[in-house]
Design an enzyme around this catalytic site. Sequence first.
Site, short mmCIF file in Angstrom:
data_model
loop_
_atom_site.label_atom_id
_atom_site.label_comp_id
_atom_site.label_asym_id
_atom_site.label_seq_id
_atom_site.Cartn_x
_atom_site.Cartn_y
_atom_site.Cartn_z
N HIS A 459 0.82 -1.21 0.00
CA HIS A 459 0.00 0.00 0.00
C HIS A 459 0.85 1.27 0.00
CE1 HIS A 459 -0.25 -1.81 4.15
NE2 HIS A 459 0.74 -0.99 4.15
N ARG A 566 -11.30 -0.42 -38.26
CA ARG A 566 -11.46 -1.80 -38.71
C ARG A 566 -12.96 -2.11 -38.72
NH1 ARG A 566 -6.56 -2.45 -35.18
NH2 ARG A 566 -5.00 -3.67 -36.31
N ARG A 602 -11.33 1.00 -43.26
CA ARG A 602 -10.89 -0.20 -43.97
C ARG A 602 -12.09 -1.10 -44.19
NH1 ARG A 602 -6.66 -4.17 -41.26
NH2 ARG A 602 -8.46 -4.96 -40.16
N GLU A 695 0.33 -5.05 -46.94
CA GLU A 695 0.61 -6.02 -45.87
C GLU A 695 1.05 -7.38 -46.43
OE1 GLU A 695 -2.80 -6.02 -43.27
OE2 GLU A 695 -4.23 -6.02 -44.90
N ASN A 718 1.69 -5.60 -39.05
CA ASN A 718 1.43 -6.88 -38.38
C ASN A 718 1.42 -8.00 -39.42
OD1 ASN A 718 0.89 -5.08 -36.35
ND2 ASN A 718 -1.32 -5.29 -36.48
N ASP A 719 0.62 -7.78 -40.48
CA ASP A 719 0.56 -8.82 -41.51
C ASP A 719 1.80 -8.82 -42.39
OD1 ASP A 719 -1.75 -10.47 -41.28
OD2 ASP A 719 -2.95 -8.67 -41.57
N ARG A 729 1.42 -15.08 -37.22
CA ARG A 729 1.50 -14.12 -36.12
C ARG A 729 0.86 -14.63 -34.84
NH1 ARG A 729 -2.34 -9.31 -38.69
NH2 ARG A 729 -3.42 -8.92 -36.75
N CYS A 766 -0.34 1.67 -40.11
CA CYS A 766 -1.36 1.50 -39.07
C CYS A 766 -1.16 0.19 -38.30
CB CYS A 766 -2.76 1.57 -39.66
SG CYS A 766 -3.06 0.32 -40.92
#
Length: 842
Positions: A459, A566, A602, A695, A718-719, A729, A766
Site C-alpha cells: 500500500h 477496422r 478499412r 501487408e 502486423n501482416d 503471427r 497503421c
Amino acid sequence: MPIPVEVRLGAAPHNREDAVRAAGALLAQAGHALPAYVDSLLQREKLANTFLGQGVAIPHGMIEDRHLVQSTGLAVLQVPAGVRWGDDAKQAHLVVAIAAASDEHIAVLRRLTRLMRDEALMQRLISTHDPEDIVRALTTDGEADAPAPSTLQDFALGREVALSYPNGLHARPAGQWAQTAQRFVAQVHVRYDQVVVDAKNVAALLSLGAGRGATLRLSAQGPDAEEALRALRAIVVRLGEEEARQAQLASFRQSQAQGLGQVLGDWQPAARQTFTGIAASPGLVIGTLVQAAGAVLQVEDHFRSAPLEAEALEQALQAAMAELEAWSTQARGQGQSEQAGIFSAHAGLLRDPRLLQAVSRGIVQGHGAAWAWRQALGERVAAQRALPDATLAARAADLQDAGDRVLHHLLGLPSEAVGGAWPADAILLADDLSPSFTAQIDPARVRGFCTASGGPTAHTAILARALGLPAVVAGGPDLLKADSGTPAILDGYRGRLYVAPSATALIEAQERIEGLARRQAEEARNRLLPATTPDGHTVEIAANVNRADQVARALEAGAEGVGLMRTEFLFLERDTVPDEEAQYLALRAMVEALGGRPLVVRTLDIGGDKQVPHLQLPVEDNPFLGVRGARLALRRDDLLLPQLRALYRAARHGPLQIMFPMISTVEEVLELRRRMAQVREELDAPEVPIGIMIEVPSAALLADRLAAHVDFFSIGTNDLTQYTLAVDRQHPELAAMADSLHPAVLRLVERTVAGARRHGRWVGVCGGLAGEPLGAALLVGLGVDELSMSVGDLGPIKALLRRHRLSELQALAQRALDLDSADEVRALGAALRSADSTEAQA
Ligand code: PEP
Ligand code: MG
C-alpha cells in the site's frame, strides 16, 4: 493487500470479443488500466486462447502494453449462460480480466486454478447473485487456496531449472510448456517447493504460482522421458529470453509513458551510501531523511468489569470503523479509489469473527479490553504473517494497522496529525508505512517514501502513486539505520536512495529534476500540437479506433484523425450480418464524431485470424493464405456492395477515405475500383480517396505499380511481418520471431515509400510498429507520412518525434536497413535513448 476485484453479474455478451471488451471496460472504470488496455486484451486473444478450463477464461494484456496498467486489479464478468471461447465448444462462464502491474497476478492465477478444482464452488460462483461471493473466492484465504495435497511425485530422471521470467510463470509460457510436454508419451512433472504437477496441464502449472527466481524440478518417466525433459528444459530457457525481451520493451514503453526515465541515463551520483530497492512510484527528488517508525503503544492490563470492558471495546471498534470509513469517503471524493478501497478493506478486517471471539475470551477471563485486544491482535497478525503465500502474509501489516486504530481509541489517544516536527522536504524511511499513518501525514511536508520491506504492490506504493510522490520499496533493513536529518536523493524511476550525496551529485540531481519537469510540462502542453521534428518536418498522427464513442478520447489524447477503422468489428460483435443501414449509421456516427478530421475506413478484413462464425465461410487448410480481406470482398458482392454503399452514403457527411486490406495484385485493385465506380454512379455520390493496405510482400514490391491506381497506402506491419518472415503471427512458439523491426520488413517499408513517391502518394502505417517508440522513429526516418496507433501510444510517440531531427531519424533508419536481425535493430533503441538523455540534460 488483497488484489481489488470488480464484478459484473448476469452478463450476456454476444461473443468473446464483447466479453473481453466488457471486462476490459470494468478494469478501466475502476482505474486499473487506461481504456486503451482493452485493445491490448483483444490483441492477446488474437494471439492466444485465454481459456483456462472449467468455464474460466483469463483475458490479459500484452506484456509490452504494461504501461497501460495503472494498478493491479481484476474484473470478473459472470456469464451464467456462457459465451463461446475460441473455435471449439468451450464456454466461458467467468471471464476474469487481469491488469497486472507486476507479477502479483501469479498469486491470483494460482488461487483461481485451485478454486477450479472445487466444482460445486465453481457452480455457485457462476450462478450467485452476490458479487461478494466472487470477490471473496478470489481474494480470501480458505481451503481452496491451500495447495492441493500433492498426489504426484518427482520421477527419478529429472533436472532443476531456475525460472528467469521477469513476470513469473504466467498463462502464455505455461501454455507453451504444456504443449511441449504433450508431444511426448512420457509423463512429465514439475515440482515447485512442495507441490508437484502434471506439465501437460496448463491450469496445474499455473497453480504452482512460480514467480521470478523460482527453482523448479522437471522430471519425466516413460519411453521418451529423456527427450521430453530436454525439450521442456529447452522451451523453459528459450522463453526466458523472449520474456526478458518483452519485459524490456514494457519498461522502455513505461518510461516513455511516464515520460521520463530515460533522462536519467546511466547517471550514478556519488553518495556515502546507496540503497537499491524496487521502483514503486516514479519521480526524482532531493530531501531530508526522516525515520518515521510509529511509537509502540504502551498498554496496561486494567480490568473493571466484563460489561464495562465489552462496552469500551464496542465503542472503540465503532469509532475506528467510522474513522476508516470517513478516510475512505474522503479518498474516494479525491478520486483515489484504490486508497479508498484500502480503508474499506481495513474496516472489514476489524469484523473478523475469530479476532472478536479471542478478545471476548480475554475479557471474560478478566483482562482489560485494551490488553485483550492487543493480545488477540498480536496472535492473529503472527498467524497471518506465517502464511506461506506472500500476498496473504503481506496482509498481516494491514491487520496490524487496522487493529492499532482500535487500540488508539481504547487508550483514548487522539488521532493527531503526524509529522508536525518534520522538515518540509521529508523523505520518509520506515519498515513499511501503514495506510492510516500515511492518511494522516501532510503531503506538503513529504517529498517521497522509502521502505525497508514491502513490494511494488504494497500500500505504500499505491498511496505514493496516488499522491504523485516517488517511492522505493524493499530497500533492505539497513535503511532503518540511516540517521534522520541526513540529506538524500530518492530516485523512484530506478529504485535507488542515495544517502548523503556529494555536493556535485546534488547539483546534478537538481539539473535532472529540472530537465524532467521541463519534459513533463512540454508533453502535457504539446499533446495537442503537431508532431513536428526540431528541423521542421511534420508527421501526421492518427489513432486506430473502431467506434464513434471512442473518438473523443482519442482526440483528447492527441489524435489528429483516425488512420484505421477496422469495420470487422461491426460483423464480429453480432450474430448476423449488419445490413447497409446499420453500417451506414455506424460510419456516419464516426464521420460526425471526427468533425471534419481525416478518417480512413478499412473495408471488411475477414479470414485468416478473423473468423466470423455467422458468415459460415468454408474451412481452409491455410486461412492466412486463403480467401481473406479483399479476396473475400471480390468473391462476395453480397458483402462488398452494401458496405460500399454505406461508405459512399456516409461520405456525404464529412471526409472519409476507403481502404482495402490484403491487396496482393494490381488486378484486385482494378476490379475493386470498377465495383466502386458502379456504386458511386448509382448513388450519385462524391468522389472518395481510395487507398490500399500494404501487408503482403508482393504489394510492397509492386508499390510503384499499385501507386498509379490509388491515392494512398497504409502499411499493415502486423501482416506484412508475418508474410515477409513466413511466421504465423498467432503461432504460440514462433510469434516472437514475427518482429516488425526485422530489417527485411523495414526494407519493404522503404520500397513502399519509394513506390508511392513516384506518383506523389502519401504513405501511412497503421500496424503495431507505428506505436512502438523505436518503430515510429525508424518509420519516419524511412519517409512514412502518417502513423496511426492505439490511443495509449499517441502522447509518447508525438513527444518522441518532437525531440528528434528528421536527419537523425533518417540516419538511424539507414543504419537499421543494413543490419542482420531484428535484435540488432532493437539495439539501436539505445542510440535513441542516449540522444534523448543528452538533450534533456542540455
Ligand atoms: C496489420 O496487419 O498491420 C493491420 C493493421 O491489420 P490487422 O492487424 O487488422 O490485420
Ligand atoms: Mg492486417
